[in-house]
Motif scaffolding. Sequence first.
Motif, PDB file in Angstrom:
ATOM      1  N   MET A  23      25.628 -31.043  43.050  1.00  9.70           N
ATOM      2  CA  MET A  23      24.802 -31.200  41.843  1.00  9.70           C
ATOM      3  C   MET A  23      23.893 -32.413  41.995  1.00  9.70           C
ATOM      4  SD  MET A  23      25.871 -31.993  37.859  1.00  9.70           S
ATOM      5  CE  MET A  23      26.613 -30.395  37.541  1.00  9.70           C
ATOM      6  N   LYS A  24      22.642 -32.262  41.584  1.00 12.04           N
ATOM      7  CA  LYS A  24      21.692 -33.365  41.550  1.00 12.04           C
ATOM      8  C   LYS A  24      21.169 -33.498  40.127  1.00 12.04           C
ATOM      9  CE  LYS A  24      20.165 -32.880  46.380  1.00 12.04           C
ATOM     10  NZ  LYS A  24      20.823 -34.090  46.872  1.00 12.04           N
ATOM     11  N   THR A  25      21.063 -34.722  39.653  1.00 11.96           N
ATOM     12  CA  THR A  25      20.546 -34.992  38.319  1.00 11.96           C
ATOM     13  C   THR A  25      19.402 -35.988  38.430  1.00 11.96           C
ATOM     14  OG1 THR A  25      22.715 -34.603  37.310  1.00 11.96           O
ATOM     15  CG2 THR A  25      21.082 -35.786  35.998  1.00 11.96           C
ATOM     16  N   ILE A  26      18.258 -35.634  37.858  1.00  7.52           N
ATOM     17  CA  ILE A  26      17.070 -36.482  37.892  1.00  7.52           C
ATOM     18  C   ILE A  26      16.644 -36.771  36.465  1.00  7.52           C
ATOM     19  CG2 ILE A  26      14.645 -36.626  38.592  1.00  7.52           C
ATOM     20  CD1 ILE A  26      15.472 -34.652  40.901  1.00  7.52           C
ATOM     21  N   LYS A  27      16.414 -38.034  36.153  1.00 14.41           N
ATOM     22  CA  LYS A  27      15.982 -38.428  34.810  1.00 14.41           C
ATOM     23  C   LYS A  27      14.457 -38.499  34.772  1.00 14.41           C
ATOM     24  CE  LYS A  27      18.454 -41.238  32.380  1.00 14.41           C
ATOM     25  NZ  LYS A  27      18.736 -40.424  31.175  1.00 14.41           N
ATOM     26  N   VAL A  28      13.895 -37.847  33.782  1.00  6.84           N
ATOM     27  CA  VAL A  28      12.447 -37.897  33.558  1.00  6.84           C
ATOM     28  C   VAL A  28      12.189 -38.880  32.422  1.00  6.84           C
ATOM     29  CG1 VAL A  28      10.366 -36.588  32.986  1.00  6.84           C
ATOM     30  CG2 VAL A  28      12.216 -35.495  34.279  1.00  6.84           C
ATOM     31  N   LYS A  29      11.410 -39.912  32.700  1.00  6.72           N
ATOM     32  CA  LYS A  29      11.135 -40.946  31.714  1.00  6.72           C
ATOM     33  C   LYS A  29       9.749 -40.731  31.129  1.00  6.72           C
ATOM     34  CE  LYS A  29      14.204 -44.335  33.850  1.00  6.72           C
ATOM     35  NZ  LYS A  29      14.334 -45.702  34.432  1.00  6.72           N
ATOM     36  N   ALA A  30       9.709 -39.871  30.110  1.00  7.53           N
ATOM     37  CA  ALA A  30       8.469 -39.602  29.394  1.00  7.53           C
ATOM     38  C   ALA A  30       8.637 -40.081  27.957  1.00  7.53           C
ATOM     39  CB  ALA A  30       8.161 -38.105  29.449  1.00  7.53           C
ATOM     40  N   SER A  31       7.777 -39.638  27.043  1.00  6.69           N
ATOM     41  CA  SER A  31       7.908 -40.032  25.640  1.00  6.69           C
ATOM     42  C   SER A  31       9.263 -39.592  25.089  1.00  6.69           C
ATOM     43  CB  SER A  31       6.778 -39.425  24.809  1.00  6.69           C
ATOM     44  OG  SER A  31       6.703 -38.024  25.017  1.00  6.69           O
ATOM     45  N   THR A  32       9.764 -38.475  25.577  1.00  9.35           N
ATOM     46  CA  THR A  32      11.151 -38.071  25.360  1.00  9.35           C
ATOM     47  C   THR A  32      11.831 -38.093  26.714  1.00  9.35           C
ATOM     48  OG1 THR A  32      10.574 -36.624  23.497  1.00  9.35           O
ATOM     49  CG2 THR A  32      12.678 -36.203  24.617  1.00  9.35           C
ATOM     50  N   GLU A  33      12.853 -38.904  26.875  1.00 14.28           N
ATOM     51  CA  GLU A  33      13.571 -38.948  28.148  1.00 14.28           C
ATOM     52  C   GLU A  33      14.582 -37.809  28.204  1.00 14.28           C
ATOM     53  OE1 GLU A  33      15.252 -42.666  29.254  1.00 14.28           O
ATOM     54  OE2 GLU A  33      13.354 -43.761  29.125  1.00 14.28           O
ATOM     55  N   TYR A  34      14.696 -37.208  29.370  1.00 13.19           N
ATOM     56  CA  TYR A  34      15.636 -36.099  29.521  1.00 13.19           C
ATOM     57  C   TYR A  34      16.052 -35.976  30.975  1.00 13.19           C
ATOM     58  CZ  TYR A  34      11.257 -33.741  30.843  1.00 13.19           C
ATOM     59  OH  TYR A  34      10.052 -33.416  31.419  1.00 13.19           O
ATOM     60  N   GLU A  35      17.078 -35.175  31.201  1.00 15.49           N
ATOM     61  CA  GLU A  35      17.594 -34.977  32.545  1.00 15.49           C
ATOM     62  C   GLU A  35      17.255 -33.579  33.053  1.00 15.49           C
ATOM     63  OE1 GLU A  35      21.789 -35.790  32.308  1.00 15.49           O
ATOM     64  OE2 GLU A  35      21.499 -37.931  32.725  1.00 15.49           O
ATOM     65  N   VAL A  36      17.066 -33.488  34.361  1.00 19.10           N
ATOM     66  CA  VAL A  36      16.964 -32.211  35.058  1.00 19.10           C
ATOM     67  C   VAL A  36      18.222 -32.085  35.915  1.00 19.10           C
ATOM     68  CG1 VAL A  36      15.621 -30.799  36.660  1.00 19.10           C
ATOM     69  CG2 VAL A  36      14.447 -32.401  35.122  1.00 19.10           C
ATOM     70  N   ILE A  37      19.033 -31.090  35.610  1.00 15.72           N
ATOM     71  CA  ILE A  37      20.300 -30.884  36.321  1.00 15.72           C
ATOM     72  C   ILE A  37      20.122 -29.706  37.270  1.00 15.72           C
ATOM     73  CG2 ILE A  37      22.770 -30.425  36.096  1.00 15.72           C
ATOM     74  CD1 ILE A  37      22.554 -31.483  33.206  1.00 15.72           C
ATOM     75  N   ILE A  38      20.378 -29.939  38.546  1.00 11.60           N
ATOM     76  CA  ILE A  38      20.143 -28.929  39.591  1.00 11.60           C
ATOM     77  C   ILE A  38      21.462 -28.630  40.291  1.00 11.60           C
ATOM     78  CG2 ILE A  38      18.839 -28.377  41.693  1.00 11.60           C
ATOM     79  CD1 ILE A  38      16.933 -30.767  40.792  1.00 11.60           C
ATOM     80  N   ASP A  39      21.889 -27.382  40.222  1.00  9.85           N
ATOM     81  CA  ASP A  39      23.154 -27.000  40.868  1.00  9.85           C
ATOM     82  C   ASP A  39      23.238 -25.482  40.902  1.00  9.85           C
ATOM     83  OD1 ASP A  39      25.557 -27.333  42.149  1.00  9.85           O
ATOM     84  OD2 ASP A  39      26.642 -28.120  40.407  1.00  9.85           O
ATOM     85  N   LYS A  40      24.205 -24.974  41.610  1.00  9.04           N
ATOM     86  CA  LYS A  40      24.420 -23.531  41.639  1.00  9.04           C
ATOM     87  C   LYS A  40      25.516 -23.159  40.642  1.00  9.04           C
ATOM     88  CE  LYS A  40      27.267 -24.086  45.807  1.00  9.04           C
ATOM     89  NZ  LYS A  40      27.419 -23.690  47.226  1.00  9.04           N
ATOM     90  N   GLY A  41      25.315 -22.030  39.977  1.00 13.18           N
ATOM     91  CA  GLY A  41      26.329 -21.498  39.067  1.00 13.18           C
ATOM     92  C   GLY A  41      26.431 -22.173  37.725  1.00 13.18           C
ATOM     93  N   ILE A  42      25.409 -22.937  37.314  1.00 16.65           N
ATOM     94  CA  ILE A  42      25.562 -23.689  36.061  1.00 16.65           C
ATOM     95  C   ILE A  42      24.973 -22.987  34.838  1.00 16.65           C
ATOM     96  CG2 ILE A  42      25.852 -25.976  37.063  1.00 16.65           C
ATOM     97  CD1 ILE A  42      22.884 -26.504  36.581  1.00 16.65           C
TER      98      ILE A  42
END
Length: 351
Positions: free
Chosen positions: A1-20
């Motif tokens: 699993m890889k998780t990347i945080k996007v720091k924009a006006s609304t911060e959020y995560e992008v979660i990358i994995d198989k089977g999720i």
Amino acid sequence: MKTIKVKASTEYEVIIDKGILSKVGELSLPICGACSACIVTDDNVDPLYSSIVESSLEKSGFSVIKFVIPHGEASKNTTSLISLLEFLAENKITRSDCIFALGGGVVGDLAGFAAAVYLRGIKFIQLPTTLLAAVDSSVGGKTAVDLIAGKNLAGAFHQPSLVICDYTTLDTLSDEIFADGCAEVIKYGIINDRPLFELAKRGIRENIEEIIAACVLNKSRIVAEDEFDTGMRQLLNLGHTVGHAIEARSEFAISHGSAVAMGIAIVSRAATTMGICPEADLAEIIDILRGASLPTECPYSAEELCEIALNDKKRTGDTISLVVPYSIGDTRLYKIKVGEICGFIGKGLKK
């Protein structure tokens, strides 16, 4: 699993994995609580994945409704948008509820735009099921529908609250749709990431998790610096001004990825003809596009494309900003007068 945080006006995560996809409910619960959830999807994706997402949401306490559109670019219009907004209102969706965009770029753009304008903005979560959506359109908050005059001419910046990328969904894509996403991967490599370009040359399918993460990280950095597309974010439009014109000229018979690949090839050839991009870099760009089963030759003349290209969002007054490669990993904005666009495209068309 890889998780990347996007720091924009609304911060959020992008979660990358198989089977999720089967964990959408538990992953979304901290973001929006056990609210009413509207799944927006298309008639290709619906029979494949809607039941998995719906079951996961219901197990986590969500109340679920679903809105299904016909697949394809023809559904990304104001008629579909109004139908979706009316559906949300009829089902009494409130500001505390959430839209789940399950599908590719068309679904994500439409659902995101609806989320941006319904009740002046509600949360939405991206569940990309195509490579193009995973590496590009699900991240960054650009939402839109097409108008008769051109692609993506009505829209809003509205960041998702979460992106859940289950790349096992890519296994059900046709070769042609997978190739569409490859065009966006290659785009990122050309723009500013030579190592990604080299990794893509070794095989996009074979390195899929690493490649998706690299593209998302690239985009997250650009969005953090230029969320509203006034500067460096415009570099993400490499190949898109001409590509959108090709799409429109074909009445969308040519897919977005194929059109962007042609657009990348055209601007790269033009740059080489003008002495901006080295011949060796052009050869590598053409080779990697062809290796990904993408077209590099355009069936239309410069005259057939230039008028449509002038409707592009990057036009400002009597100038238009094109994204031009100076080398692989180094692209820059290149402003030309609107009267020069036809000649520029002509330089990039293969003789």
